[in-house]
Design an enzyme around this catalytic site. Structure first.
Site, short mmCIF file in Angstrom:
data_model
loop_
_atom_site.label_atom_id
_atom_site.label_comp_id
_atom_site.label_asym_id
_atom_site.label_seq_id
_atom_site.Cartn_x
_atom_site.Cartn_y
_atom_site.Cartn_z
N LYS A 191 12.27 -15.53 25.97
CA LYS A 191 12.16 -16.83 24.99
C LYS A 191 13.03 -16.65 23.50
CE LYS A 191 9.54 -19.40 27.17
NZ LYS A 191 8.74 -18.83 28.47
C1 LIG Z 1 7.52 -19.45 29.20
C2 LIG Z 1 6.84 -20.66 29.43
C3 LIG Z 1 5.39 -21.01 29.32
C4 LIG Z 1 4.59 -19.70 29.53
O1 LIG Z 1 4.67 -18.57 28.68
P1 LIG Z 1 3.87 -17.27 28.86
O2 LIG Z 1 4.17 -16.70 27.48
O3 LIG Z 1 5.26 -16.45 29.80
O4 LIG Z 1 2.74 -16.98 29.50
C5 LIG Z 1 4.87 -21.91 29.51
N1 LIG Z 1 5.73 -23.14 29.58
C6 LIG Z 1 6.81 -23.26 29.61
C7 LIG Z 1 7.48 -24.40 29.51
C8 LIG Z 1 7.74 -21.96 29.51
O5 LIG Z 1 8.91 -21.89 29.62
#
Ligand SMILES: *Cc1c(COP(=O)(O)O)cnc(C)c1O
Length: 410
Positions: A191
């Protein structure tokens, strides 16, 4: 054209560290706050609240954990219909399914690739009792919140905003992660900033924040012993992870600026190609540009057929398709990715309702067939792809990526 493989892999989006992360992790170690309490936890709550402009930010083990608690806070019960953005990462839907609710997938719009407000309106006609909407800001681009929030309000529905991909993006000057009653961000490794893992629940509701904290610590009641009155989870964030997030926070804006420069460089590099970038409305939105994507014009698509795990295409001069481009990039050590495969096309969810602006596609009613409306999600998946968007990629490396993509159109 002949290319040589990148000696160092060009990633889609990888962690970018700065040094302060190590300092705060080391502090946690040296003071022995190696558990789920400590200075880093308190500090990131403060920093994220200040950045987002929300009252409470609850640190949790992942964005998915945060989504699960957000869905619970929204009051979702087994069997409830929950409207969910169709084009997203599976984590969004999993949170709904954990609560044994029924996700109804809402088609996307070409304007932002997010939930189509017209399809959402249609869904309320078909399922007037729905009370919860889970919406996503795909690839860092905000949804059209003026429209979405007005529809939600009209129908008395609660909005849960999955801002996992859009931390730092704004809509009409307001940060994403504030448009729902319960909102989440993620600090997963790829992210815009990372904790290596982790996530947060964001809300202005003190009682909800306290409830999420309690649920995340196995729902311990206030008592001298372990007293339990409802089911709980082990969803807390570690103070070591929080140290990584704390060290990354001062660099969020720099990461966004780098990602934006990558987006603009691709846009300029593809100016004369039959493609468009993942779109946004510059009058109302400032995305965080987490991933740069392209959509190939219909006329410039060669034939591409995708099965459940394999793909086949037929090359044609002047035309290409996502899988041809992705295969070429991979060959030269660069990582792209198809657009998220829509949830209504997933084997797991194929039998769930799916609503487009023309109605319920799953039913294949005469009106639907007559409308000849092809769902937007399937079309974006067929023609779109995410390009390498790593903020450590140099302009020279990016120019080679651009040349590789261009070569596919020759
Ligand atoms: C990355 C992501 C998540 C989940 O996040 P994690 O921290 O990996 O559990 C949820 N929704 C979207 C759209 C994502 O891209």
């Amino acid at each position: 054209m002949k290319f040589t493989a990148f000696p160092k892999k060009i990633w889609l989006s990888s962690p970018t560290m700065h040094g302060e992360e190590l300092k705060y992790m080391t502090e946690a170690y040296e003071t022995n706050w190696m558990s789920t309490e400590g200075a880093n936890i308190g500090e990131i709550e403060r920093l994220v609240c200040r950045k987002i402009g929300c009252k409470y930010a609850v640190p949790l083990s992942s964005g998915t954990a945060a989504l699960h608690l957000a869905v619970k806070l929204a009051g979702v019960k087994p069997g409830d219909v929950v409207f969910c953005q169709d084009m997203t990462f599976d984590a969004t839907v999993n949170a709904i399914v954990y609560e044994k609710a029924e996700p109804v997938f809402i088609d996307s719009e070409y304007e932002t690739w997010n939930m189509d407000p017209a399809a959402l309106e249609k869904a309320f006609e078909l399922y007037p009792t729905a009370k919860v909407i889970v919406i996503v800001n795909l690839y860092g681009t905000p949804a059209q919140y003026d429209k979405i929030c007005a529809i939600a309000e009209k129908h008395g529905a609660v909005v849960v905003e999955d801002a996992a991909e859009s931390f730092g993006a704004t809509y009409k000057g307001r940060q994403t992660g504030t448009f729902g009653t319960y909102n989440i961000i993620s600090f997963n490794g790829n992210k815009i900033i990372t904790g290596s893992s982790g996530g947060m629940l964001l809300t202005d509701d003190l009682a909800a924040a306290n409830k999420a904290r309690k649920w995340s610590t196995q729902s311990r009641e206030r008592a001298p012993w372990y007293q339990h009155e409802e089911v709980g989870y082990n969803y807390r964030m570690s103070n070591v992870i929080a140290g990584v997030v704390r060290g990354q926070m001062p660099h969020l804006e720099a990461h966004i600026a780098q990602k934006k420069a990558i987006y603009e460089r691709y846009k300029a590099g593809f100016r004369d190609l039959p493609v468009t970038m993942n779109p946004y409305d510059p009058d109302t939105m400032e995305p965080n540009f987490w991933l740069s994507c392209i959509l190939i014009d219909k006329e410039a698509m060669c034939r591409q057929v995708r099965g459940d795990s394999e793909s086949c295409w037929i090359s044609e001069p002047g035309k290409t398709c996502p899988d041809e481009i992705l295969t070429l990039l991979e060959k030269y050590n660069a990582q792209g990715r198809p657009i998220w495969k829509p949830m209504h096309m997933q084997p797991l969810y194929r039998m769930h309702p799916f609503v487009t602006r023309a109605g319920n596609g799953r039913g294949q009613t005469d009106a639907y067939i007559e409308s000849q409306f092809v769902d937007v999600g399937a079309d974006l998946f067929q023609r779109g792809l995410c390009l390498p968007s790593d903020n450590k990629m140099t302009p020279e490396e990016q120019d080679i990526i651009i040349a590789m993509v261009r070569s596919c159109f020759e």
